[in-house]
Design a protein around this motif. Structure first.
Motif, PDB file in Angstrom:
ATOM      1  N   ASP A  42       0.866  -1.166   0.000  1.00 48.33           N
ATOM      2  CA  ASP A  42       0.000   0.000   0.000  1.00 48.33           C
ATOM      3  C   ASP A  42       0.909   1.224   0.000  1.00 48.33           C
ATOM      4  O   ASP A  42       1.542   1.545   1.005  1.00 48.33           O
ATOM      5  N   TYR A  43       1.001   1.890  -1.136  1.00 52.96           N
ATOM      6  CA  TYR A  43       1.881   3.048  -1.282  1.00 52.96           C
ATOM      7  C   TYR A  43       1.020   4.277  -1.542  1.00 52.96           C
ATOM      8  O   TYR A  43       0.493   4.448  -2.628  1.00 52.96           O
ATOM      9  N   PHE A  44       0.825   5.062  -0.499  1.00 56.41           N
ATOM     10  CA  PHE A  44      -0.041   6.251  -0.550  1.00 56.41           C
ATOM     11  C   PHE A  44      -1.435   5.906  -1.073  1.00 56.41           C
ATOM     12  O   PHE A  44      -1.970   6.582  -1.953  1.00 56.41           O
ATOM     13  N   GLY A  45      -1.999   4.823  -0.542  1.00 52.01           N
ATOM     14  CA  GLY A  45      -3.372   4.436  -0.872  1.00 52.01           C
ATOM     15  C   GLY A  45      -3.526   3.628  -2.141  1.00 52.01           C
ATOM     16  O   GLY A  45      -4.639   3.299  -2.533  1.00 52.01           O
ATOM     17  N   THR A  46      -2.440   3.298  -2.806  1.00 45.91           N
ATOM     18  CA  THR A  46      -2.503   2.528  -4.054  1.00 45.91           C
ATOM     19  C   THR A  46      -1.686   1.253  -3.906  1.00 45.91           C
ATOM     20  O   THR A  46      -0.561   1.290  -3.407  1.00 45.91           O
ATOM     21  N   GLN A  47      -2.242   0.123  -4.337  1.00 43.91           N
ATOM     22  CA  GLN A  47      -1.488  -1.126  -4.327  1.00 43.91           C
ATOM     23  C   GLN A  47      -0.446  -1.044  -5.444  1.00 43.91           C
ATOM     24  O   GLN A  47      -0.785  -0.954  -6.618  1.00 43.91           O
ATOM     25  N   THR A  48       0.818  -1.052  -5.046  1.00 36.53           N
ATOM     26  CA  THR A  48       1.923  -0.854  -5.980  1.00 36.53           C
ATOM     27  C   THR A  48       2.859  -2.052  -5.933  1.00 36.53           C
ATOM     28  O   THR A  48       3.221  -2.501  -4.849  1.00 36.53           O
ATOM     29  N   PRO A  49       3.261  -2.581  -7.104  1.00 34.92           N
ATOM     30  CA  PRO A  49       4.207  -3.703  -7.120  1.00 34.92           C
ATOM     31  C   PRO A  49       5.513  -3.313  -6.434  1.00 34.92           C
ATOM     32  O   PRO A  49       5.979  -2.169  -6.549  1.00 34.92           O
ATOM     33  N   LEU A  50       6.107  -4.264  -5.750  1.00 32.77           N
ATOM     34  CA  LEU A  50       7.333  -4.040  -4.993  1.00 32.77           C
ATOM     35  C   LEU A  50       8.458  -3.488  -5.865  1.00 32.77           C
ATOM     36  O   LEU A  50       9.211  -2.614  -5.441  1.00 32.77           O
ATOM     37  N   ASN A  51       8.555  -3.977  -7.103  1.00 39.39           N
ATOM     38  CA  ASN A  51       9.648  -3.532  -7.973  1.00 39.39           C
ATOM     39  C   ASN A  51       9.480  -2.092  -8.450  1.00 39.39           C
ATOM     40  O   ASN A  51      10.358  -1.555  -9.115  1.00 39.39           O
ATOM     41  N   GLN A  52       8.353  -1.441  -8.093  1.00 37.09           N
ATOM     42  CA  GLN A  52       8.141  -0.048  -8.473  1.00 37.09           C
ATOM     43  C   GLN A  52       8.349   0.916  -7.316  1.00 37.09           C
ATOM     44  O   GLN A  52       8.186   2.119  -7.480  1.00 37.09           O
ATOM     45  N   VAL A  53       8.702   0.393  -6.138  1.00 37.40           N
ATOM     46  CA  VAL A  53       8.926   1.277  -4.993  1.00 37.40           C
ATOM     47  C   VAL A  53      10.381   1.245  -4.537  1.00 37.40           C
ATOM     48  O   VAL A  53      10.741   1.924  -3.573  1.00 37.40           O
ATOM     49  N   GLY A  54      11.214   0.487  -5.220  1.00 37.80           N
ATOM     50  CA  GLY A  54      12.616   0.427  -4.835  1.00 37.80           C
ATOM     51  C   GLY A  54      13.429  -0.400  -5.801  1.00 37.80           C
ATOM     52  O   GLY A  54      12.904  -0.956  -6.764  1.00 37.80           O
ATOM     53  N   ASN A  55      14.711  -0.464  -5.517  1.00 33.60           N
ATOM     54  CA  ASN A  55      15.632  -1.230  -6.335  1.00 33.60           C
ATOM     55  C   ASN A  55      15.813  -2.612  -5.709  1.00 33.60           C
ATOM     56  O   ASN A  55      16.083  -2.724  -4.520  1.00 33.60           O
ATOM     57  N   ILE A  56      15.661  -3.668  -6.513  1.00 28.79           N
ATOM     58  CA  ILE A  56      15.844  -5.033  -6.030  1.00 28.79           C
ATOM     59  C   ILE A  56      17.125  -5.568  -6.663  1.00 28.79           C
ATOM     60  O   ILE A  56      17.256  -5.583  -7.882  1.00 28.79           O
ATOM     61  N   SER A  57      18.071  -5.958  -5.809  1.00 22.29           N
ATOM     62  CA  SER A  57      19.349  -6.446  -6.330  1.00 22.29           C
ATOM     63  C   SER A  57      19.694  -7.799  -5.708  1.00 22.29           C
ATOM     64  O   SER A  57      19.095  -8.218  -4.719  1.00 22.29           O
ATOM     65  N   VAL A  58      20.667  -8.475  -6.319  1.00 21.06           N
ATOM     66  CA  VAL A  58      21.130  -9.779  -5.851  1.00 21.06           C
ATOM     67  C   VAL A  58      22.629  -9.657  -5.546  1.00 21.06           C
ATOM     68  O   VAL A  58      23.466  -9.982  -6.384  1.00 21.06           O
ATOM     69  N   PRO A  59      22.978  -9.191  -4.328  1.00 20.34           N
ATOM     70  CA  PRO A  59      24.390  -9.014  -4.006  1.00 20.34           C
ATOM     71  C   PRO A  59      25.152 -10.333  -3.836  1.00 20.34           C
ATOM     72  O   PRO A  59      26.358 -10.371  -4.028  1.00 20.34           O
ATOM     73  N   GLU A  60      24.444 -11.406  -3.470  1.00 19.70           N
ATOM     74  CA  GLU A  60      25.053 -12.729  -3.326  1.00 19.70           C
ATOM     75  C   GLU A  60      24.095 -13.758  -3.911  1.00 19.70           C
ATOM     76  O   GLU A  60      22.919 -13.481  -4.105  1.00 19.70           O
ATOM     77  N   ALA A  61      24.585 -14.969  -4.122  1.00 17.12           N
ATOM     78  CA  ALA A  61      23.783 -16.019  -4.767  1.00 17.12           C
ATOM     79  C   ALA A  61      22.454 -16.295  -4.064  1.00 17.12           C
ATOM     80  O   ALA A  61      21.457 -16.561  -4.720  1.00 17.12           O
ATOM     81  N   ARG A  62      22.443 -16.220  -2.722  1.00 17.56           N
ATOM     82  CA  ARG A  62      21.203 -16.525  -2.007  1.00 17.56           C
ATOM     83  C   ARG A  62      20.707 -15.343  -1.179  1.00 17.56           C
ATOM     84  O   ARG A  62      20.105 -15.527  -0.128  1.00 17.56           O
ATOM     85  N   LEU A  63      20.934 -14.133  -1.685  1.00 13.15           N
ATOM     86  CA  LEU A  63      20.513 -12.942  -0.954  1.00 13.15           C
ATOM     87  C   LEU A  63      19.894 -11.925  -1.901  1.00 13.15           C
ATOM     88  O   LEU A  63      20.484 -11.590  -2.930  1.00 13.15           O
TER      89      LEU A  63
END
Length: 184
Positions: A42-63
């Motif tokens: 819930d981003y300011f009253g709107t259901q927003t996909p997680l990938n649109q509210v921040g940067n998703i990265s893979v710093p390690e193989a299982r993280l």
């Protein structure tokens, strides 16, 4: 009435794309950002996909690391992940959220391969349903004299070959995903 089967092949191709998307969301022991694709906050009253509210990265193989652009969303992101079905507890350090993917047990791997196989079977049924709809439409066209009996036979044969090709493609996709799951 189309005198070819390209519209059915397009539908079958879209079915394959959907299968690939579904299989990407299956957690297979490695950190894969796609496991978060279905999570919204819930981003300011709107259901927003997680990938649109921040940067998703893979710093390690299982993280996985989620760095929200707005730090006030950290709690909402954390709650959404906990409420989801991915089965990983997020850790929040006040500026980023980390998701540590545990090693898969043999039992969990086998369970995932069964899930992948079932999805593959479901998508094969969808492909065959597209074929059935195409066959019915072709037979109706022949009854209305829009196509000849020879054209009907030829188009049915092409539709069957397309169905076989896409079913074989699903088998390869499922086999590759299962191999991936079992090799982690």
């Amino acid at each position: 009435m189309p005198s070819n089967i390209s519209s059915y092949e397009d539908k079958m191709s879209k079915t394959i794309d959907t299968l690939n998307g579904d299989l990407n969301t299956i957690r297979a022991g490695r950190a894969n950002p796609h496991v978060l694709d279905r999570i919204t906050i819930d981003y300011f009253g709107t259901q927003t996909p997680l990938n649109q509210v921040g940067n998703i990265s893979v710093p390690e193989a299982r993280l996985l690391q989620i760095s929200p652009w707005d730090k006030s969303t950290l709690k909402a992101i954390e709650k959404a992940i906990q409420a989801s079905d991915i089965g990983i507890n997020p850790t929040n350090d006040g500026s980023v959220i980390r998701l540590a993917f545990p090693e898969l047990t043999e039992e969990r791997r086998k369970s995932l391969t069964k899930e992948v196989k079932k999805k593959g079977d479901d998508f094969k049924v969808a492909i065959r349903n597209i074929r059935r709809d195409g066959m019915e439409e072709l037979k109706k066209a022949e009854k209305k004299s829009e196509i000849t009996e020879d054209e009907l036979e030829n188009l049915e044969d092409k539709l069957q070959k397309a169905t076989d090709k896409f079913v074989a493609q699903i088998d390869k996709i499922v086999e590759a995903k299962n191999k991936d799951i079992m090799s982690i």
